[in-house]
Design a protein around this motif. Structure first.
Motif, PDB file in Angstrom:
ATOM      1  N   ASP A 258       0.828  -1.214   0.000  1.00  0.00           N
ATOM      2  CA  ASP A 258       0.000   0.000   0.000  1.00  0.00           C
ATOM      3  C   ASP A 258       0.860   1.260   0.000  1.00  0.00           C
ATOM      4  OD1 ASP A 258      -2.298  -1.449  -0.024  1.00  0.00           O
ATOM      5  OD2 ASP A 258      -2.747  -1.229   2.123  1.00  0.00           O
ATOM      6  N   LEU A 259       2.057   1.168   0.572  1.00  0.00           N
ATOM      7  CA  LEU A 259       2.952   2.327   0.634  1.00  0.00           C
ATOM      8  C   LEU A 259       3.828   2.444  -0.618  1.00  0.00           C
ATOM      9  CD1 LEU A 259       4.013   2.085   4.403  1.00  0.00           C
ATOM     10  CD2 LEU A 259       2.501   3.785   3.370  1.00  0.00           C
ATOM     11  N   GLY A 260       3.607   1.551  -1.577  1.00  0.00           N
ATOM     12  CA  GLY A 260       4.326   1.657  -2.848  1.00  0.00           C
ATOM     13  C   GLY A 260       5.566   0.800  -2.965  1.00  0.00           C
ATOM     14  N   VAL A 261       5.797  -0.049  -1.953  1.00  0.00           N
ATOM     15  CA  VAL A 261       6.970  -0.931  -2.012  1.00  0.00           C
ATOM     16  C   VAL A 261       6.648  -2.143  -2.887  1.00  0.00           C
ATOM     17  CG1 VAL A 261       8.510  -2.410  -0.656  1.00  0.00           C
ATOM     18  CG2 VAL A 261       7.760  -0.210   0.265  1.00  0.00           C
ATOM     19  N   THR A 262       7.508  -2.458  -3.834  1.00  0.00           N
ATOM     20  CA  THR A 262       7.250  -3.602  -4.720  1.00  0.00           C
ATOM     21  C   THR A 262       8.240  -4.739  -4.515  1.00  0.00           C
ATOM     22  OG1 THR A 262       8.578  -2.628  -6.475  1.00  0.00           O
ATOM     23  CG2 THR A 262       6.221  -2.158  -6.517  1.00  0.00           C
ATOM     24  N   THR A 263       9.247  -4.529  -3.648  1.00  0.00           N
ATOM     25  CA  THR A 263      10.270  -5.553  -3.484  1.00  0.00           C
ATOM     26  C   THR A 263      10.562  -5.768  -2.004  1.00  0.00           C
ATOM     27  OG1 THR A 263      11.227  -4.645  -5.518  1.00  0.00           O
ATOM     28  CG2 THR A 263      12.509  -6.298  -4.372  1.00  0.00           C
ATOM     29  N   ALA A 264      10.650  -7.032  -1.578  1.00  0.00           N
ATOM     30  CA  ALA A 264      10.806  -7.306  -0.152  1.00  0.00           C
ATOM     31  C   ALA A 264      11.559  -8.610   0.108  1.00  0.00           C
ATOM     32  CB  ALA A 264       9.430  -7.364   0.518  1.00  0.00           C
ATOM     33  N   GLN A 265      12.087  -8.676   1.298  1.00  0.00           N
ATOM     34  CA  GLN A 265      12.756  -9.885   1.788  1.00  0.00           C
ATOM     35  C   GLN A 265      12.220 -10.170   3.182  1.00  0.00           C
ATOM     36  OE1 GLN A 265      16.924  -8.046   0.722  1.00  0.00           O
ATOM     37  NE2 GLN A 265      17.266 -10.007   1.744  1.00  0.00           N
ATOM     38  N   GLY A 266      12.293 -11.417   3.596  1.00  0.00           N
ATOM     39  CA  GLY A 266      11.929 -11.720   4.975  1.00  0.00           C
ATOM     40  C   GLY A 266      11.489 -13.151   5.146  1.00  0.00           C
ATOM     41  N   TYR A 267      11.358 -13.534   6.424  1.00  0.00           N
ATOM     42  CA  TYR A 267      11.012 -14.909   6.761  1.00  0.00           C
ATOM     43  C   TYR A 267       9.659 -15.306   6.183  1.00  0.00           C
ATOM     44  CZ  TYR A 267      14.871 -14.614  10.158  1.00  0.00           C
ATOM     45  OH  TYR A 267      16.089 -14.462  10.756  1.00  0.00           O
ATOM     46  N   LEU A 268       8.760 -14.315   5.936  1.00  0.00           N
ATOM     47  CA  LEU A 268       7.471 -14.627   5.315  1.00  0.00           C
ATOM     48  C   LEU A 268       7.680 -15.388   4.011  1.00  0.00           C
ATOM     49  CD1 LEU A 268       4.364 -14.311   5.033  1.00  0.00           C
ATOM     50  CD2 LEU A 268       4.791 -12.120   3.915  1.00  0.00           C
ATOM     51  N   PHE A 269       8.694 -15.014   3.267  1.00  0.00           N
ATOM     52  CA  PHE A 269       8.952 -15.645   1.963  1.00  0.00           C
ATOM     53  C   PHE A 269       9.944 -16.800   2.115  1.00  0.00           C
ATOM     54  CE2 PHE A 269       8.294 -11.047   1.530  1.00  0.00           C
ATOM     55  CZ  PHE A 269       7.032 -11.079   0.977  1.00  0.00           C
ATOM     56  N   SER A 270      11.064 -16.534   2.768  1.00  0.00           N
ATOM     57  CA  SER A 270      12.059 -17.576   3.022  1.00  0.00           C
ATOM     58  C   SER A 270      13.174 -17.024   3.884  1.00  0.00           C
ATOM     59  CB  SER A 270      12.651 -18.062   1.692  1.00  0.00           C
ATOM     60  OG  SER A 270      13.782 -18.876   1.937  1.00  0.00           O
ATOM     61  N   PRO A 271      13.676 -17.820   4.815  1.00  0.00           N
ATOM     62  CA  PRO A 271      14.909 -17.422   5.506  1.00  0.00           C
ATOM     63  C   PRO A 271      16.077 -17.620   4.545  1.00  0.00           C
ATOM     64  CG  PRO A 271      14.293 -19.635   6.175  1.00  0.00           C
ATOM     65  CD  PRO A 271      13.212 -19.146   5.241  1.00  0.00           C
ATOM     66  N   PRO A 272      17.262 -17.140   4.887  1.00  0.00           N
ATOM     67  CA  PRO A 272      18.431 -17.471   4.072  1.00  0.00           C
ATOM     68  C   PRO A 272      18.644 -18.986   4.122  1.00  0.00           C
ATOM     69  CG  PRO A 272      18.923 -15.715   5.661  1.00  0.00           C
ATOM     70  CD  PRO A 272      17.599 -16.287   6.051  1.00  0.00           C
ATOM     71  N   ARG A 273      18.948 -19.570   2.959  1.00  0.00           N
ATOM     72  CA  ARG A 273      19.141 -21.019   2.876  1.00  0.00           C
ATOM     73  C   ARG A 273      20.370 -21.319   2.016  1.00  0.00           C
ATOM     74  NH1 ARG A 273      13.207 -21.809   2.293  1.00  0.00           N
ATOM     75  NH2 ARG A 273      12.543 -22.838   4.209  1.00  0.00           N
ATOM     76  N   THR A 274      20.834 -22.546   2.078  1.00  0.00           N
ATOM     77  CA  THR A 274      21.945 -22.954   1.215  1.00  0.00           C
ATOM     78  C   THR A 274      21.502 -22.888  -0.248  1.00  0.00           C
ATOM     79  OG1 THR A 274      21.267 -25.273   1.217  1.00  0.00           O
ATOM     80  CG2 THR A 274      22.808 -24.598   2.954  1.00  0.00           C
ATOM     81  N   ALA A 275      22.470 -22.791  -1.126  1.00  0.00           N
ATOM     82  CA  ALA A 275      22.174 -22.770  -2.561  1.00  0.00           C
ATOM     83  C   ALA A 275      21.389 -24.012  -2.950  1.00  0.00           C
ATOM     84  CB  ALA A 275      23.473 -22.675  -3.360  1.00  0.00           C
ATOM     85  N   GLN A 276      21.812 -25.138  -2.373  1.00  0.00           N
ATOM     86  CA  GLN A 276      21.166 -26.415  -2.707  1.00  0.00           C
ATOM     87  C   GLN A 276      19.689 -26.397  -2.317  1.00  0.00           C
ATOM     88  OE1 GLN A 276      22.637 -29.759  -0.566  1.00  0.00           O
ATOM     89  NE2 GLN A 276      22.161 -31.213  -2.206  1.00  0.00           N
ATOM     90  N   ALA A 277      19.400 -25.851  -1.130  1.00  0.00           N
ATOM     91  CA  ALA A 277      18.024 -25.840  -0.640  1.00  0.00           C
ATOM     92  C   ALA A 277      17.137 -24.891  -1.448  1.00  0.00           C
ATOM     93  CB  ALA A 277      17.997 -25.454   0.840  1.00  0.00           C
ATOM     94  N   LEU A 278      17.711 -23.809  -1.984  1.00  0.00           N
ATOM     95  CA  LEU A 278      16.911 -22.833  -2.738  1.00  0.00           C
ATOM     96  C   LEU A 278      16.806 -23.181  -4.211  1.00  0.00           C
ATOM     97  CD1 LEU A 278      17.732 -19.164  -1.718  1.00  0.00           C
ATOM     98  CD2 LEU A 278      15.775 -20.556  -1.085  1.00  0.00           C
ATOM     99  N   GLY A 279      17.793 -23.921  -4.704  1.00  0.00           N
ATOM    100  CA  GLY A 279      17.971 -24.113  -6.143  1.00  0.00           C
ATOM    101  C   GLY A 279      16.722 -24.489  -6.901  1.00  0.00           C
ATOM    102  N   ALA A 280      16.028 -25.548  -6.437  1.00  0.00           N
ATOM    103  CA  ALA A 280      14.898 -26.090  -7.194  1.00  0.00           C
ATOM    104  C   ALA A 280      13.843 -25.017  -7.444  1.00  0.00           C
ATOM    105  CB  ALA A 280      14.287 -27.258  -6.435  1.00  0.00           C
TER     106      ALA A 280
END
Ligand code: C2E
Ligand code: CA
Ligand code: CA
Ligand code: CA
Length: 285
Positions: A258-280
């Motif tokens: 609503d405030l105009g932000v179109t890009t975000a990071q956070g645990y809601l989407f995913s915590p940081p993970r190994t390349a292998q875990a994110l790859g698929a």
């Protein structure tokens, strides 16, 4: 180890209430860990809010310590900074991250779908003030792009006010050279420093990252909401990309949108993970 570094180690020891042997021991252990390639990179997706698409990743260093387990940066970055080891460590992270993301970009989408997979994926890498102050910083970045094959446009370097504080013409020239190569620059932890306006003016970042404390404050009070929306508005009006950090709830994501932000990071989407875990998921169509 220079005298200045030893003094800084002593200061850290004093602050931590430790014997000065301790931090010296820690820096030797860290050096051994770097040499043994125990330092690894985890990746957190950067998400396009309107579509939910993972458009990039942020590289975050971890130490796979043989005795102490997986260590977060807070456990070893202070020693890395004080000892100067952040320079070789940061270089390793940069090269690893560029190589990994170049690989993902070249991986055809799984399942034979018509989507682009990770073709346009970009990567954000944190750069410490120490690294930025090295005379060969531009070469280090150019080399990482060259050996990985990652296009400069796919790389964003994240800097904080702290890492820029006290720097001068040499760093400004390095930043200009980095930018001239097509690499983007982000101001990390935006709003948490003492002089956000001054740094916006001097550094003119392509991206500002709204610190997670301002995301956490959303909905708390009218004043909190106003502060967060002002920071976002400032970034947007200056034509910067605005990335919200630390998004943990759908409600926060909605308010940010609503405030105009179109890009975000956070645990809601995913915590940081190994390349292998994110790859698929990353190379999914
Ligand atoms: P940062 O650059 O602000 O990175 C974001 C931090 O927030 C990361 O912590 C990440 O794991 C955490 N985070 C992400 N989403 C959420 C969320 O939804 N809620 C909460 N509570 N936290 C979230 P991490 O990985 O422990 O890194 C801490 C800091 O260490 C980073 O803060 C960055 O300043 C520094 N750092 C990490 N990797 C590197 C590196 O390779 N080089 C340098 N110079 N600094 C690094
Ligand atoms: Ca976006
Ligand atoms: Ca960051
Ligand atoms: Ca941050």
């Amino acid at each position: 180890t220079s005298v200045a570094e030893l003094l800084e180690l002593r200061r850290l020891d004093a602050a931590a209430g430790l014997g000065s042997r301790h931090v010296l021991d820690e820096s030797h252990a860290l050096r051994a860990g770097i040499d043994a390639q125990e330092l690894v990179v985890h990746y957190q997706p950067v998400v396009d809010l309107p579509t939910g698409r993972w458009e990039g990743v942020e590289a975050l260093v971890r130490w796979e310590h043989p005795q102490r387990g997986l260590l977060a940066p807070a456990a070893f970055l202070p020693v890395a900074e004080a000892s100067g080891l952040i320079v070789p460590l940061g270089r390793q992270v940069l090269t690893l991250a560029c190589t990994q993301v170049a690989l993902w970009r070249d991986t055809p989408p799984t399942g034979g779908g018509a989507g682009g997979g990770a073709r346009d994926l970009h990567v954000a890498v944190n750069l410490s003030g120490r690294q930025l102050g090295e005379p060969d910083v531009v070469d280090v970045i150019t080399d990482a792009l060259l050996v990985s094959g990652l296009p400069a446009q796919a790389l964003t370097l994240e800097l904080t006010e702290t890492s820029l504080a006290g720097t001068g013409a040499q760093v400004d020239a390095a930043l200009a050279a980095i930018r001239a190569r097509g690499v983007r620059l982000a101001l990390d932890d935006f709003g948490t420093g003492y002089a956000s306006y001054a740094y916006l003016q001097r550094f003119q970042p392509d991206v500002v990252k709204i610190d997670r404390c301002f995301v956490a404050a959303l909905g708390r009070s009218e004043r909190d909401d106003l502060l967060t929306s002002s920071l976002i508005g400032l970034g947007l009006q200056l034509g910067c990309g605005v990335v919200a950090e630390g998004v943990e709830t759908p409600e926060q994501a909605r308010m940010l949108a609503d405030l105009g932000v179109t890009t975000a990071q956070g645990y809601l989407f995913s915590p940081p993970r190994t390349a292998q875990a994110l790859g698929a998921r990353l190379v999914a169509p």
